[in-house]
Scaffold this motif. Structure first.
Motif, PDB file in Angstrom:
ATOM      1  N   LEU A 153       0.840  -1.193   0.000  1.00  0.00           N
ATOM      2  CA  LEU A 153       0.000   0.000   0.000  1.00  0.00           C
ATOM      3  C   LEU A 153       0.875   1.243   0.000  1.00  0.00           C
ATOM      4  N   LYS A 154       0.303   2.348  -0.492  1.00  0.00           N
ATOM      5  CA  LYS A 154       0.988   3.629  -0.389  1.00  0.00           C
ATOM      6  C   LYS A 154       0.143   4.561   0.466  1.00  0.00           C
ATOM      7  N   ILE A 155       0.786   5.527   1.076  1.00  0.00           N
ATOM      8  CA  ILE A 155       0.083   6.445   1.967  1.00  0.00           C
ATOM      9  C   ILE A 155      -1.020   7.171   1.186  1.00  0.00           C
ATOM     10  N   ILE A 156      -2.180   7.317   1.812  1.00  0.00           N
ATOM     11  CA  ILE A 156      -3.333   7.923   1.138  1.00  0.00           C
ATOM     12  C   ILE A 156      -3.091   9.400   0.842  1.00  0.00           C
ATOM     13  N   ASN A 157      -2.631  10.117   1.848  1.00  0.00           N
ATOM     14  CA  ASN A 157      -2.418  11.557   1.678  1.00  0.00           C
ATOM     15  C   ASN A 157      -1.169  11.831   0.852  1.00  0.00           C
ATOM     16  N   HIS A 158      -1.098  13.043   0.333  1.00  0.00           N
ATOM     17  CA  HIS A 158       0.095  13.485  -0.369  1.00  0.00           C
ATOM     18  C   HIS A 158       0.961  14.263   0.621  1.00  0.00           C
ATOM     19  N   PRO A 159       2.098  13.708   1.054  1.00  0.00           N
ATOM     20  CA  PRO A 159       2.964  14.453   1.982  1.00  0.00           C
ATOM     21  C   PRO A 159       3.379  15.799   1.410  1.00  0.00           C
ATOM     22  N   VAL A 160       3.588  16.757   2.291  1.00  0.00           N
ATOM     23  CA  VAL A 160       4.046  18.085   1.868  1.00  0.00           C
ATOM     24  C   VAL A 160       5.359  17.972   1.111  1.00  0.00           C
ATOM     25  N   ARG A 161       6.244  17.101   1.605  1.00  0.00           N
ATOM     26  CA  ARG A 161       7.545  16.893   0.960  1.00  0.00           C
ATOM     27  C   ARG A 161       7.775  15.403   0.751  1.00  0.00           C
ATOM     28  N   SER A 162       8.407  15.070  -0.340  1.00  0.00           N
ATOM     29  CA  SER A 162       8.705  13.661  -0.617  1.00  0.00           C
ATOM     30  C   SER A 162       9.963  13.195   0.101  1.00  0.00           C
ATOM     31  N   SER A 163      10.652  14.140   0.732  1.00  0.00           N
ATOM     32  CA  SER A 163      11.861  13.803   1.490  1.00  0.00           C
ATOM     33  C   SER A 163      11.935  14.716   2.718  1.00  0.00           C
ATOM     34  N   ILE A 164      11.582  14.176   3.872  1.00  0.00           N
ATOM     35  CA  ILE A 164      11.657  14.913   5.123  1.00  0.00           C
ATOM     36  C   ILE A 164      13.049  14.721   5.709  1.00  0.00           C
ATOM     37  N   PRO A 165      13.728  15.792   6.113  1.00  0.00           N
ATOM     38  CA  PRO A 165      15.092  15.640   6.636  1.00  0.00           C
ATOM     39  C   PRO A 165      15.124  14.708   7.865  1.00  0.00           C
ATOM     40  N   ILE A 166      16.119  13.849   7.876  1.00  0.00           N
ATOM     41  CA  ILE A 166      16.324  12.915   8.986  1.00  0.00           C
ATOM     42  C   ILE A 166      17.648  13.243   9.657  1.00  0.00           C
ATOM     43  N   VAL A 167      17.585  13.451  10.960  1.00  0.00           N
ATOM     44  CA  VAL A 167      18.781  13.680  11.764  1.00  0.00           C
ATOM     45  C   VAL A 167      18.919  12.497  12.721  1.00  0.00           C
ATOM     46  N   ILE A 168      20.055  11.830  12.686  1.00  0.00           N
ATOM     47  CA  ILE A 168      20.247  10.647  13.525  1.00  0.00           C
ATOM     48  C   ILE A 168      21.192  10.974  14.671  1.00  0.00           C
ATOM     49  N   ALA A 169      20.767  10.641  15.871  1.00  0.00           N
ATOM     50  CA  ALA A 169      21.619  10.778  17.052  1.00  0.00           C
ATOM     51  C   ALA A 169      22.473   9.523  17.156  1.00  0.00           C
ATOM     52  N   SER A 170      23.787   9.689  17.058  1.00  0.00           N
ATOM     53  CA  SER A 170      24.666   8.526  17.084  1.00  0.00           C
ATOM     54  C   SER A 170      26.008   8.892  17.685  1.00  0.00           C
ATOM     55  N   LEU A 171      26.679   7.895  18.268  1.00  0.00           N
ATOM     56  CA  LEU A 171      27.962   8.124  18.940  1.00  0.00           C
ATOM     57  C   LEU A 171      29.052   7.154  18.504  1.00  0.00           C
ATOM     58  N   GLY A 172      28.727   5.866  18.492  1.00  0.00           N
ATOM     59  CA  GLY A 172      29.744   4.863  18.172  1.00  0.00           C
ATOM     60  C   GLY A 172      30.201   4.939  16.731  1.00  0.00           C
ATOM     61  N   PRO A 173      31.396   4.446  16.430  1.00  0.00           N
ATOM     62  CA  PRO A 173      31.947   4.546  15.065  1.00  0.00           C
ATOM     63  C   PRO A 173      31.030   3.982  13.989  1.00  0.00           C
ATOM     64  N   LYS A 174      30.480   2.805  14.194  1.00  0.00           N
ATOM     65  CA  LYS A 174      29.608   2.196  13.184  1.00  0.00           C
ATOM     66  C   LYS A 174      28.315   2.986  13.018  1.00  0.00           C
ATOM     67  N   ASN A 175      27.777   3.470  14.144  1.00  0.00           N
ATOM     68  CA  ASN A 175      26.553   4.277  14.086  1.00  0.00           C
ATOM     69  C   ASN A 175      26.790   5.580  13.335  1.00  0.00           C
ATOM     70  N   VAL A 176      27.932   6.211  13.607  1.00  0.00           N
ATOM     71  CA  VAL A 176      28.253   7.481  12.954  1.00  0.00           C
ATOM     72  C   VAL A 176      28.489   7.266  11.464  1.00  0.00           C
ATOM     73  N   GLU A 177      29.153   6.179  11.118  1.00  0.00           N
ATOM     74  CA  GLU A 177      29.363   5.857   9.706  1.00  0.00           C
ATOM     75  C   GLU A 177      28.032   5.700   8.981  1.00  0.00           C
ATOM     76  N   LEU A 178      27.097   4.979   9.609  1.00  0.00           N
ATOM     77  CA  LEU A 178      25.777   4.803   9.016  1.00  0.00           C
ATOM     78  C   LEU A 178      25.071   6.144   8.855  1.00  0.00           C
ATOM     79  N   THR A 179      25.152   6.993   9.882  1.00  0.00           N
ATOM     80  CA  THR A 179      24.517   8.304   9.832  1.00  0.00           C
ATOM     81  C   THR A 179      25.040   9.130   8.668  1.00  0.00           C
TER      82      THR A 179
END
Length: 346
Positions: A153-179
């Motif tokens: 299924l796809k969302i019924i409504n039309h989002p205001v933006r097709s890409s909402i900014p994502i900010v990831i809280a991360s500390l460890g090396p692997k987590n930061v690399e992923l971020t």
């Protein structure tokens, strides 16, 4: 340099929202609403959306375990709608104490889960029929795991933006690399600009090497305490208890992400002492054991000329937003601090 602020989640939210309107006029660019195990952040973000007009509104953070990825995406799209495209989704794993202790959900595989959650969210926002068969999330649910009636299924409504900014809280090396690979922004805690490159430079570089150029440059959100004046050195002691709480008391011995960060900063002996004292119930002694050098490095506390130098150091190390904690006794004082910082950053 942009200026942000994280709200207090322990009470008095209605009064805080009134203050946010003043802070918005003073030059605040973004406000983060934490969740922890307080009221949910969503209702408060919706309330803020109705009370502000320019300010970006961020979750700080939605943790990945208790909402399904699709519900996380729906929630973000709804907040982006009610705020006229001003929502930023702060995302993170939280920690086992909250996830298992408060929510009763197993804390496992934070990196793999984060990657899958982000992928599903972006499918939803693009109004694609959601299809994801990962290790931790399967959408639609395979027939052998359910009724067999699920379909993409796809969302019924039309989002205001097709890409909402994502900010990831991360500390460890692997987590930061992923971020650095998959997110628009990175939110480290207790950011030390002079040691950031040695601690996080390699994982950031590895992640950016795999980064989709369409994400743009990685935005970095540091969170220093703020006090500007000729007689504010005593406020360094206001920061010590928080550092001691995280370094000494967040998590168990041998499973404390913030203690590990202090060690990576070069404070191995001090981190062990802080933890020993804190876990022994000696919280005041633990706070006193936090190195003065560390308190100053992760804060913006001092005369205006000194704070300006520190702001430049944060900027030089790659920070794009200072999500400050103003150390002031009242609303007027906090507004004044944001105004002063806005002048310095302009």
């Amino acid at each position: 340099m942009r200026i942000g602020m994280s709200l207090n989640y322990s009470g008095g939210f209605a009064e805080t929202v009134e203050e946010v309107a003043d802070l918005e006029k003073a030059g605040l660019d973004i406000v983060f609403v934490p969740e922890a195990y307080s009221f949910d952040a969503v209702s408060q973000l919706g309330f803020l959306a109705a009370k502000t007009s320019r300010l970006e509104l961020a979750s700080g953070i939605f943790q990945i375990y208790t909402r399904t990825p699709s519900l996380t995406a729906m929630t973000a799209a709804g907040l982006d709608f009610v705020s006229d495209g001003r929502f930023v989704m702060g995302l993170g794993a939280s920690g086992p104490q909250v996830i298992e202790g408060f929510h009763g959900v197993k804390y496992d595989a934070p990196l793999a889960r984060t990657r899958e959650v982000v992928d599903i969210c972006r499918q939803v926002w693009r109004r694609e029929k959601v299809e994801h068969q990962g290790k931790y999330y399967q959408v639609p649910l395979p027939a052998e795991k359910g009724t067999g009636l699920g379909k993409p299924l796809k969302i019924i409504n039309h989002p205001v933006r097709s890409s909402i900014p994502i900010v990831i809280a991360s500390l460890g090396p692997k987590n930061v690399e992923l971020t650095a690979e998959i997110a628009e922004g990175w939110e480290p805690i207790f950011y030390h600009p002079e040691k950031a490159a040695s601690v996080w430079g390699e994982p950031l570089a590895k992640g950016k090497a795999k980064r989709d150029p369409s994400l743009g440059d990685l935005q970095v959100f540091a969170s220093p305490a703020l006090a500007i004046g000729d007689d504010v050195d005593h406020m360094l002691d206001w920061v010590r208890p928080t550092l001691a709480l995280y370094i000494g008391g967040m998590g168990a011995r041998g499973k404390n992400f913030y203690n590990d960060l202090a060690v990576r900063y070069g404070y191995e002996k001090e981190a062990a002492t802080i933890q020993d004292l804190y876990l022994s119930g000696k919280k005041n002694e633990a706070a006193a054991a936090v190195p003065d050098e560390m308190v100053r490095a992760v804060s913006l506390i001092g005369p205006e000329s000194y704070v300006a130098e520190r702001v430049a150091a944060f900027a030089e190390s790659g920070v794009t937003t200072l999500t400050v904690a103003p150390l002031a006794a009242d609303r007027a004082g906090r507004v004044e601090l944001i105004e002063k910082l806005r002048t310095i950053c302009s």
